[in-house]
Design a protein around this motif. Structure first.
Motif, short mmCIF file in Angstrom:
data_model
loop_
_atom_site.label_atom_id
_atom_site.label_comp_id
_atom_site.label_asym_id
_atom_site.label_seq_id
_atom_site.Cartn_x
_atom_site.Cartn_y
_atom_site.Cartn_z
N CYS A 81 2.99 13.03 -3.51
CA CYS A 81 1.78 13.11 -2.67
C CYS A 81 2.09 12.64 -1.25
O CYS A 81 1.80 13.32 -0.28
N CYS A 82 2.74 11.46 -1.14
CA CYS A 82 3.03 10.90 0.18
C CYS A 82 3.96 11.82 0.98
O CYS A 82 3.82 11.95 2.19
N GLN A 83 4.89 12.43 0.28
CA GLN A 83 5.87 13.32 0.90
C GLN A 83 5.15 14.38 1.75
O GLN A 83 5.62 14.74 2.83
N HIS A 112 9.04 5.89 1.76
CA HIS A 112 8.89 5.30 0.43
C HIS A 112 7.42 5.24 0.07
O HIS A 112 6.54 5.48 0.88
N TYR A 113 7.20 4.92 -1.21
CA TYR A 113 5.83 4.94 -1.74
C TYR A 113 5.08 3.72 -1.26
O TYR A 113 3.94 3.82 -0.82
N LEU A 114 5.73 2.54 -1.32
CA LEU A 114 5.03 1.29 -1.06
C LEU A 114 5.64 0.54 0.11
O LEU A 114 6.85 0.29 0.12
N LEU A 123 0.84 -1.19 0.00
CA LEU A 123 0.00 0.00 0.00
C LEU A 123 0.88 1.25 0.00
O LEU A 123 1.94 1.28 0.62
N GLU A 124 0.38 2.26 -0.67
CA GLU A 124 1.04 3.57 -0.74
C GLU A 124 0.98 4.25 0.63
O GLU A 124 0.01 4.07 1.37
N THR A 125 1.99 5.06 0.94
CA THR A 125 1.99 5.74 2.25
C THR A 125 0.74 6.60 2.42
O THR A 125 0.17 6.68 3.50
ZN LIG Z 1 0.93 9.20 -1.91
#
Ligand SMILES: [Zn+2]
Length: 819
Positions: A406-408, A370-372, A322-324
């Motif tokens: 986005c996650c950042q 990280h993204y995932l 899953l994405e952060t």
């Molecule tokens: Zn994101």
């Protein structure tokens, strides 16, 4: 879903009340399945005609987090979120459309509000004046940017979707203002938000179903409309909320989108709308959405699902994740649903992610993410892992930078929101310990008397929670203590005296008594070891102790590959073997492990392998065929039990939240007749080109399509190459004799641009050359069937299937078998 071994079925303990005479006052200890809803609490709750609230958020600042949770917040303040302006150009105040009084300028989309949503709350929760002041600069700018018609912020968004407004970034900014108001009570906020919502209410209904992100995420704005209604009583806000619900994507009907972040925030929408609809079916629809997604894609520990951008049919192995953004939005959704429903299950789910999956989404110093984050993830290098995970480029390595744009920014609210939800007010003027963590809470109870409770605990690394109450006078109120789903026998002491406390898993123990200054509560939530079998993931197993799931401890080698000294970009490589299957005690799998607790105080940052507060010893054998694939991904699980001739070793397991390199979903070693050989990859597929959303692995994944237009099985396509000559190829691990192939063509006529090819031929490898096979039968292009081609047998190390695509069309293959 899954089988619980060792923990057994939920024990049928009747919910009971125990009354003890205490002079004139009676002490009642009872258990309830849900916190009862009611009106007349001491904090902002749902106004009529909305469904009464069972649980209410305390004003931000009422809860002071301590222990490991405080450390996460402090690291966040010193790390990426606290100093993000150093690395994110979206946060440059000068030229920002979010800072300009007329909303002109750059960077006016989701990034700034994403970050500010958590950054502001981080300041409030830590009572950090520098952060609060820096957040205030942005908030003041937003409050100073309102037009006469109610619009505020970036002007470009007003016509951002082909002349229609893009309302998504504003939904996030409204969350920023909600928290700001909860913390400061600033008098500008409510009139400002009313004016914006009046503008919103003037939109034609189709504006609420416009655009991809807004129409799917509009439930966020419904929650804000209720928040505002509860504070102002403006009834038209409810008309607006209903209008949004009616015209946005309808999550009450089904899971209507498979993007991971859309699911994590969208699935809850019917649960939010329930407070207005007052029909249980809406609350149940949120549960149904959750079950549907995790039932297919979440068959492993840690509380997430495989949504490595979008959920994709055939991709449910725990090597995906899953994405952060997905983790933090899931947390936020669960926190919301806890308060709406009074159902402890949502708080349990919140803890599941917070303890197991969210910490490893970031570096231990919270300066990169990280993204995932995946349940089985053995190497965090920067290289492309598509299409094993959907996106190309780096998805696993840690970076503070814009690569995870986005996650950042959005990661910011994970821990601050969590800290704000540890304690909640109840409708019957008591308090609820909803999420357990060391903390101090000051809140009004009963007749409005303010009491303070200090919570001391190392939970989830300890099973004991101690509460000490301070009160200016004796005061009677109910104290709700959540009993998690894994806890069968809670034990309770009041002022050192054991008291009867029977409660089923997944309930609240309510201690309703007259409390005095200095009263002490000791709650023990005994955690036992349990093994879960994941039938939908090849009968693999995972190990839990209470709310913690466990991972193999894997040695980490950190390598910097980019960034700066202050903001490094980092890869993590394994230094110890990871390809183990567990040797389990067949009669009682939970007996296969020994648990050791690290002596001494809990580490400030416990979420690292070396600081892991608990360790399990387990017996395991290596599975030599279980390797990383060509992209560095751990290869997929195969059906357990599996055979292994390797020696039995003792391996160490640590809490999953401490493990950035991890195996959490293990094959089981078998010795009986049902044990299967691990099939080492006997042939490696490749292609002249494969679309990023598809996979060459699909060629030989053994999944039989229902038709050529079957979108429910993985496929390999040459999209978006059209009319070209292309190939797919198998390289065999050793030379083998082949005499026939079968090809199932992909053709999405009516949906897309793939057709069966114009023609194809088959080549075999001789030395380094490709030669056509002899005596080939027909090279068929039938739809909805395997096309068989036989030829004079050859001994070869590779086969190549060459196609000529039809003019103006691409093409693809669902399955390709070799005999
Ligand atoms: Zn994101």
């Amino acid at each position: 879903m899954f089988k619980t071994i060792g923990c057994g079925a939920a024990v049928a303990v009747l919910l009971c009340g125990v009354s003890t005479a205490m002079g004139a006052e009676e002490q009642v200890i009872r258990a309830v399945r849900e916190v009862p809803a009611g009106g007349g609490g001491l904090y902002v709750s749902n106004r009529e005609p909305l469904q009464p609230s069972p649980l209410m958020k305390l004003p931000i600042g009422s809860i002071i987090p301590r222990g490991w949770l405080r450390k996460q917040l402090e690291l966040e303040a010193q790390g990426m979120t606290g100093r993000l302006a150093e690395v994110s150009h979206w946060l440059k105040f000068e030229n920002s459309a979010w800072a300009d009084p007329q909303g002109k300028g750059q960077n006016g989309w989701e990034e700034l509000p994403y970050w500010l949503k958590g950054y502001g709350d981080l300041g409030y929760v830590l009572k950090d004046e520098a952060i609060t002041k820096a957040a205030r600069k942005w908030i003041d700018a937003a409050l100073n940017s309102q037009d006469a018609d109610g619009w505020f912020g970036p002007l470009a968004n007003k016509t951002g979707l082909k002349g229609k407004p893009d309302l998504w970034p504003h939904m996030v900014m409204l969350n920023v203002l909600q928290s700001f108001h909860e913390y400061t009570g600033d008098e500008r906020v409510l009139p400002f938000m009313l004016k914006y919502h009046q503008w919103l209410n003037g939109r034609p209904p189709e504006d609420f179903g416009n655009g991809y992100w807004p129409k799917i995420r509009f439930g966020d704005n419904i929650e804000t409309a209720y928040w505002l209604y509860n504070r102002t009583g403006e009834k038209w806000l409810l008309d607006l909320a209903r209008k949004i619900h009616d015209h946005m994507a309808r999550w009450d009907t089904d899971v209507i989108d498979w993007h991971n972040v859309n699911i994590a925030q969208g699935f809850r929408e019917p649960g939010v709308f329930f407070v207005q609809a007052k029909d249980e079916k809406f609350l149940q629809a949120a549960e149904r959405n959750y079950q549907k997604v995790t039932g297919i894609y979440g068959q492993f520990p840690g509380g997430g699902f495989v949504g490595d951008e979008n959920c994709r049919p055939g991709y449910s192995d725990p090597r995906g994740g899953l994405e952060t953004c997905g983790w933090v939005e899931f947390l936020h959704s669960f926190e919301m649903l806890t308060k709406i429903s009074g159902n402890p299950l949502w708080a349990d789910r919140c803890e599941e992610i917070a303890f197991n999956s969210f910490p490893p989404s970031m570096t231990p110093d919270l300066k990169g993410l990280h993204y995932l984050t995946c349940p089985n993830q053995v190497q965090l290098d920067k290289n492309n892992k598509s299409p094993g995970v959907q996106n190309g480029g780096t998805m696993f390595s840690y970076s503070p930078g814009a690569v995870y744009r986005c996650c950042q920014h959005n990661v910011s609210h994970g821990w601050p929101y969590y800290a704000e939800e540890l304690w909640l007010a109840t409708a019957d003027k008591g308090l609820c310990a909803s999420l357990y963590a060391a903390s101090e809470v000051s809140a009004k109870v009963a007749d409005g008397t303010t009491v303070t409770i200090v919570e001391e605990t190392d939970y989830p690394f300890s099973d004991t929670i101690s509460l000490k109450l301070s009160a200016p006078k004796a005061v009677r109120f109910p104290l709700y203590l959540r009993i998690p789903r894994w806890c069968r026998k809670p034990a309770l002491k009041l002022n050192g005296q054991e008291v009867a406390a029977q409660a089923e898993p997944l309930s609240y123990l309510v201690v309703d008594r007259t409390w005095s200054d200095g009263d002490r509560v000791a709650l023990q939530l005994p955690m036992s070891l349990a093994v879960r079998t994941w039938e939908k993931n090849k009968n693999a197993v995972s190990v839990d102790c209470g709310p913690l799931s466990f991972s193999l401890k894997i040695g980490e080698q950190w390598k910097r590959y980019g960034g700066t000294d202050a903001w490094p970009e980092l890869e993590v490589y394994p230094t110890t073997p990871w390809n183990y299957g567990l040797v389990l005690d067949e009669k009682d799998p939970a007996q296969s492990f020994t648990l050791a607790r690290k002596p001494g105080p809990l580490a400030e940052q416990p979420f690292t392998p070396d600081a892991a507060p608990l360790e399990l010893q387990a017996k395991a054998r290596k599975v030599p065929g279980w390797r990383q694939d060509g992209t560095g991904l751990v290869s997929k699980l195969q059906a357990s039990p599996v055979k292994s001739e390797e020696p039995v070793e003792t391996v160490t397991l640590i809490p999953m939240g401490c493990a950035r390199l991890r195996i959490t979903t293990f094959p089981v070693i078998g010795t009986g007749p049902d044990a299967k050989e691990w099939q080492a990859a006997s042939m490696r597929p490749s292609a002249s080109h494969c679309f990023g959303g598809d996979s060459v692995d699909a060629l030989c994944d053994g999944q039989k399509p229902a038709s050529s237009n079957d979108h429910n099985v993985p496929r390999m396509t040459w999209w978006d190459h059209k009319g070209t000559k292309e190939w797919v190829q198998y390289d065999f691990a050793k030379a083998r004799k082949v005499s026939a192939v079968e090809v199932y063509w992909f053709d999405d006529t009516g949906k897309g641009g793939c057709r069966v090819p114009e023609s194809w031929t088959l080549l075999y490898k001789e030395g380094n050359e490709w030669k056509p096979v002899e005596n080939a039968g027909e090279y068929g292009t039938k739809l909805d069937a395997f096309n068989r081609a036989t030829f004079k047998p050859v001994e070869t190390t590779g086969l190549r299937l060459e196609v000529q695509l039809k003019t103006d069309f691409s093409g693809g293959i669902l399955e390709w078998t070799v005999e």
